[in-house]
Design a protein around this motif. Structure first.
Motif, PDB file in Angstrom:
ATOM      1  N   GLY A   1       0.968  -1.429  -0.018  1.00 19.67           N
ATOM      2  CA  GLY A   1       0.181  -0.089  -0.058  1.00 19.67           C
ATOM      3  C   GLY A   1       0.741   1.239   0.133  1.00 19.67           C
ATOM      4  N   TRP A   2       1.877   1.441   0.723  1.00 22.64           N
ATOM      5  CA  TRP A   2       2.967   2.599   0.746  1.00 22.64           C
ATOM      6  C   TRP A   2       3.359   2.570  -0.474  1.00 22.64           C
ATOM      7  N   LEU A   3       3.883   1.497  -1.350  1.00 16.44           N
ATOM      8  CA  LEU A   3       4.460   1.503  -2.434  1.00 16.44           C
ATOM      9  C   LEU A   3       3.620   2.007  -3.670  1.00 16.44           C
ATOM     10  N   ALA A   4       2.351   2.121  -3.419  1.00 18.23           N
ATOM     11  CA  ALA A   4       1.528   2.543  -4.436  1.00 18.23           C
ATOM     12  C   ALA A   4       1.846   4.049  -4.871  1.00 18.23           C
ATOM     13  N   LYS A   5       2.032   4.710  -3.813  1.00 14.48           N
ATOM     14  CA  LYS A   5       2.343   6.246  -4.156  1.00 14.48           C
ATOM     15  C   LYS A   5       3.690   6.254  -4.835  1.00 14.48           C
ATOM     16  N   GLU A   6       4.638   5.553  -4.580  1.00 11.98           N
ATOM     17  CA  GLU A   6       5.670   5.276  -5.289  1.00 11.98           C
ATOM     18  C   GLU A   6       5.551   5.073  -6.730  1.00 11.98           C
TER      19      GLU A   6
ATOM     20  N   GLU B   1      -3.729  12.259  -7.539  1.00 14.85           N
ATOM     21  CA  GLU B   1      -2.971  12.778  -6.247  1.00 14.85           C
ATOM     22  C   GLU B   1      -4.268  12.969  -5.249  1.00 14.85           C
ATOM     23  N   GLY B   2      -5.147  13.378  -5.602  1.00  9.81           N
ATOM     24  CA  GLY B   2      -6.213  13.661  -4.874  1.00  9.81           C
ATOM     25  C   GLY B   2      -6.870  12.273  -4.243  1.00  9.81           C
ATOM     26  N   LEU B   3      -6.704  11.347  -4.969  1.00 13.53           N
ATOM     27  CA  LEU B   3      -7.114   9.965  -4.441  1.00 13.53           C
ATOM     28  C   LEU B   3      -6.242   9.585  -3.513  1.00 13.53           C
ATOM     29  N   PHE B   4      -4.983   9.518  -3.539  1.00 12.58           N
ATOM     30  CA  PHE B   4      -3.864   8.930  -2.670  1.00 12.58           C
ATOM     31  C   PHE B   4      -4.105  10.062  -1.416  1.00 12.58           C
ATOM     32  N   SER B   5      -4.303  11.178  -1.499  1.00 12.78           N
ATOM     33  CA  SER B   5      -4.448  12.212  -0.184  1.00 12.78           C
ATOM     34  C   SER B   5      -5.576  11.834   0.612  1.00 12.78           C
ATOM     35  N   GLN B   6      -6.468  10.873   0.017  1.00 18.55           N
ATOM     36  CA  GLN B   6      -7.698  10.365   0.862  1.00 18.55           C
ATOM     37  C   GLN B   6      -7.457   9.204   1.475  1.00 18.55           C
ATOM     38  N   GLY B   7      -6.309   8.530   1.320  1.00 17.33           N
ATOM     39  CA  GLY B   7      -5.917   7.277   1.639  1.00 17.33           C
ATOM     40  C   GLY B   7      -6.981   6.129   1.209  1.00 17.33           C
ATOM     41  N   VAL B   8      -7.444   6.323   0.094  1.00 14.99           N
ATOM     42  CA  VAL B   8      -8.229   5.329  -0.571  1.00 14.99           C
ATOM     43  C   VAL B   8      -7.485   4.140  -1.299  1.00 14.99           C
ATOM     44  N   VAL B   9      -6.446   4.545  -1.492  1.00 16.75           N
ATOM     45  CA  VAL B   9      -5.497   3.504  -2.522  1.00 16.75           C
ATOM     46  C   VAL B   9      -5.027   2.422  -1.641  1.00 16.75           C
ATOM     47  N   ARG B  10      -5.162   1.081  -1.786  1.00 17.11           N
ATOM     48  CA  ARG B  10      -4.674  -0.026  -0.991  1.00 17.11           C
ATOM     49  C   ARG B  10      -3.547  -0.656  -1.518  1.00 17.11           C
ATOM     50  N   ASN B  11      -3.354  -0.684  -3.216  1.00 13.19           N
ATOM     51  CA  ASN B  11      -2.517  -1.400  -3.905  1.00 13.19           C
ATOM     52  C   ASN B  11      -2.289  -0.697  -5.290  1.00 13.19           C
ATOM     53  N   SER B  12      -1.367  -1.168  -5.837  1.00 17.50           N
ATOM     54  CA  SER B  12      -1.190  -0.597  -7.296  1.00 17.50           C
ATOM     55  C   SER B  12      -0.264  -1.609  -7.914  1.00 17.50           C
TER      56      SER B  12
ATOM     57  N   ASP C   1      -5.864  -0.043  -6.860  1.00 18.34           N
ATOM     58  CA  ASP C   1      -7.191  -0.891  -6.062  1.00 18.34           C
ATOM     59  C   ASP C   1      -7.541   0.111  -4.979  1.00 18.34           C
ATOM     60  N   CYS C   2      -8.664   0.713  -5.197  1.00 18.19           N
ATOM     61  CA  CYS C   2      -9.182   1.631  -4.250  1.00 18.19           C
ATOM     62  C   CYS C   2     -10.282   1.118  -3.244  1.00 18.19           C
ATOM     63  N   GLY C   3     -10.365  -0.109  -3.270  1.00 21.40           N
ATOM     64  CA  GLY C   3     -11.224  -0.660  -2.341  1.00 21.40           C
ATOM     65  C   GLY C   3     -12.672  -0.971  -2.626  1.00 21.40           C
TER      66      GLY C   3
ATOM     67  N   LEU D   1      -3.681  -8.607 -12.356  1.00 21.21           N
ATOM     68  CA  LEU D   1      -3.159  -7.035 -12.090  1.00 21.21           C
ATOM     69  C   LEU D   1      -2.365  -7.226 -11.023  1.00 21.21           C
ATOM     70  N   VAL D   2      -2.642  -8.020  -9.836  1.00 22.69           N
ATOM     71  CA  VAL D   2      -1.668  -7.976  -8.809  1.00 22.69           C
ATOM     72  C   VAL D   2      -1.059  -9.304  -8.678  1.00 22.69           C
ATOM     73  N   ASN D   3      -1.154 -10.247  -9.584  1.00 18.23           N
ATOM     74  CA  ASN D   3      -0.072 -11.471  -9.494  1.00 18.23           C
ATOM     75  C   ASN D   3       1.231 -10.980 -10.258  1.00 18.23           C
ATOM     76  N   TYR D   4       1.952 -11.279  -9.308  1.00 15.27           N
ATOM     77  CA  TYR D   4       3.339 -10.539  -9.885  1.00 15.27           C
ATOM     78  C   TYR D   4       4.158 -11.867 -10.708  1.00 15.27           C
ATOM     79  N   ASP D   5       3.476 -12.678 -11.052  1.00 18.07           N
ATOM     80  CA  ASP D   5       4.155 -13.827 -11.940  1.00 18.07           C
ATOM     81  C   ASP D   5       3.814 -13.083 -13.193  1.00 18.07           C
ATOM     82  N   LYS D   6       2.980 -12.508 -13.541  1.00 19.39           N
ATOM     83  CA  LYS D   6       2.747 -11.791 -14.716  1.00 19.39           C
ATOM     84  C   LYS D   6       3.441 -10.430 -14.765  1.00 19.39           C
TER      85      LYS D   6
END
Length: 509
Positions: free
Chosen positions: A305-310, A343-354, A394-396, A420-425
């Motif tokens: 979740g932190w790295l979504a911002k990255e 950036e507005g989505l991220f500032s509200q803390g709704v992004v859980r994964n990317s 992924d915004c929940g 999309l979150v299967n890192y084998d692909k």
């Protein structure tokens, strides 16, 4: 063997210079004598024999294991030569030595094995799992046997091991640090109290100091710099054994992750990634298995979740730099609105994964900007997508696939595809994202809506908001616009309400 206590010449006690010089000379003579004990002609002959066998790649003759000088020579060479250790130090050789000596090694051989244990410690098990543990067990048994036969108890390492047998256990360094902290003494002072000074210059001492750093790390203000962070990222420290199968690096990661609430500082995030790498990789990845799997899903998901911002940072940098370099007027004109929205989505803390996806040209721009600082992982695209960057969020309550240039913004009620979150692909095509993904979604989520919205400057954000409102998503809508854009949006289109008129009087915000 005589062991003289050290004199601290820096103490305020007034020692005559002649006394200090005489004591120093005595220390040096005892050290020389200690090195020569048990190293007569038979010893020297067997040293040469073992070295000759090593050069020829031969097994050692029985005489080495069966004679006292042979065992002293072999244990001494294990200390002196990495080549001899690699060739002849293993569980079988220890067993052969014990059985040939009727399970009773000489005091000198045991002292040399103790020196080996403290100097090499976990490195002993580098090529043979369990070797360190086996040597620890042997040392405790041999020391106890020696002490039971002795009429006078010495003050050397034999006495230390007899008194502090826990030092030979797997978590010996961790126990030492815990006991040190209980006394409130500095580490070096506690080691001196134990009688282990002179045995902490090797790997055992290095591991103790690494664990000591962990205790320091627990007290560092969250997100702030401390010298201990410079030590923790060193491979020799992070890979030091801690407790059971856990390493010092695992303990450090747990502390850094668990103590951080909300967004981490860039410093702490970089320390985490330097130790363990990006957790957004395949579960079969060696580094993931080594570092992230032992930490548990909750910590892995927290860092992802932190790295979504990255990912967002890299996405925006790739898009912006491409627009500037290519002088693509259309891309440059639409960039500020996309940037503010995301950036507005991220500032509200709704992004859980990317998940970040970069075409070869976009990848080039990002790497050129960040050089070696790029710690984030990403998937690749090519063909029609070579100049584009795409980000999945992924915004929940909803999911977004957003891309640069003319790529639409795709909105989904549910996660469109686990890949999309299967890192084998790690490769996506234009067809994967614009044809296969919606088709898969229709098949997997019957009755759940999705939409692809073209980035027309005056309408795309309004349509995004309408889709979200119709699916009971509540956000701070003004945060997705600049102040002037929000005023224009509010007075031209009103505030969307679910399944109702799109125009409504605005009240506040």
């Amino acid at each position: 063997m005589m062991r003289l206590p050290r004199i601290d010449k820096a103490t305020p006690v007034e020692w005559p210079e002649s006394t200090l010089m005489a004591w120093q000379a005595l220390e040096e003579r005892v050290s020389r004598d200690a090195l020569s004990i048990g190293k007569g002609g038979a010893f020297q002959r067997l040293v040469k024999l073992i070295e000759a066998c090593s050069r020829r790649g031969q097994d050692l003759p029985d005489e080495v294991y069966q004679s006292r000088p042979g065992v002293r020579a072999l244990t001494w060479l294990w200390l002196q030569s990495e080549t001899i250790r690699d060739g002849y130090l293993h569980q079988e050789s220890l067993e052969a030595m014990l059985s040939s000596q009727d399970e009773q090694l000489s005091r000198m051989a045991v002292i040399q094995l103790a020196q080996l244990y403290f100097r090499e410690h976990d490195r002993l098990s580098k090529d043979e799992k369990g070797l360190m543990e086996s040597l620890g067990v042997i040392l405790v048994q041999q020391v106890d046997a020696i002490q039971s036969r002795a009429r006078i108890q010495g003050r050397d390492v034999i006495a230390v091991i007899h008194r502090e047998g826990w030092l030979m256990e797997n978590n010996g360094p961790a126990s030492l640090v815990e006991k040190c902290l209980e006394t409130g003494l500095p580490l070096d002072d506690f080691v001196a109290r134990l009688g282990l000074e002179g045995y902490m210059d090797g790997r055992f001492g290095e591991v103790c100091r690494a664990i000591y750093y962990i205790r320091e790390l627990e007290k560092v203000p969250v997100g702030e710099h401390h010298d201990v962070l410079n030590e923790i990222v060193k491979e020799s420290v992070s890979k030091a054994p801690y407790q059971g199968s856990m390493r010092v690096g695992h303990a450090a990661l747990k502390i850094l992750i668990d103590r951080t609430e909300g967004e981490p500082s860039d410093l702490w995030q970089d320390v985490i990634l330097t130790i363990a790498g990006d957790p957004r990789v395949s579960g079969t990845n060696r580094q993931f298995a080594e570092w992230w799997a032992p930490l548990g899903d909750d910590r892995v998901n927290k860092v992802r979740g932190w790295l979504a911002k990255e990912d967002l940072k890299l996405f925006l940098e790739a898009v912006e730099q491409y627009g500037l370099d290519s002088r693509d007027e259309g891309l440059n004109n639409m960039f500020p609105a996309r940037k503010k929205f995301l950036e507005g989505l991220f500032s509200q803390g709704v992004v859980r994964n990317s998940r970040l996806m970069l075409g070869s040209k976009a990848e080039f721009f990002v790497k050129r900007i960040l050089d070696k600082e790029m710690l984030s992982s990403y998937a690749k695209m090519d063909g029609q997508m070579s100049d584009k960057a795409v980000i999945y969020l992924d915004c929940g309550q909803f999911h977004i696939v957003e891309g640069s240039h003319s790529f639409k913004i795709w909105l989904y009620q549910e996660r469109p595809d686990p890949s999309l979150v299967n890192y084998d692909k790690n490769y996506y095509s234009h067809s994967d994202l614009t044809i296969k993904l919606p088709r898969q979604y229709r098949r997997d989520h019957k009755g759940k809506r999705y939409t692809g919205i073209t980035h027309y400057p005056t309408t795309w954000r309004r349509k995004v908001i309408e889709f979200l409102v119709d699916h009971d998503v509540e956000l701070d809508w003004p945060a997705l616009f600049t102040r002037q854009e929000w005023l224009d949006q509010k007075y031209q289109h009103g505030i969307p309400v679910k399944n109702g008129s799109r125009l409504k009087t605005y009240e506040g915000g």
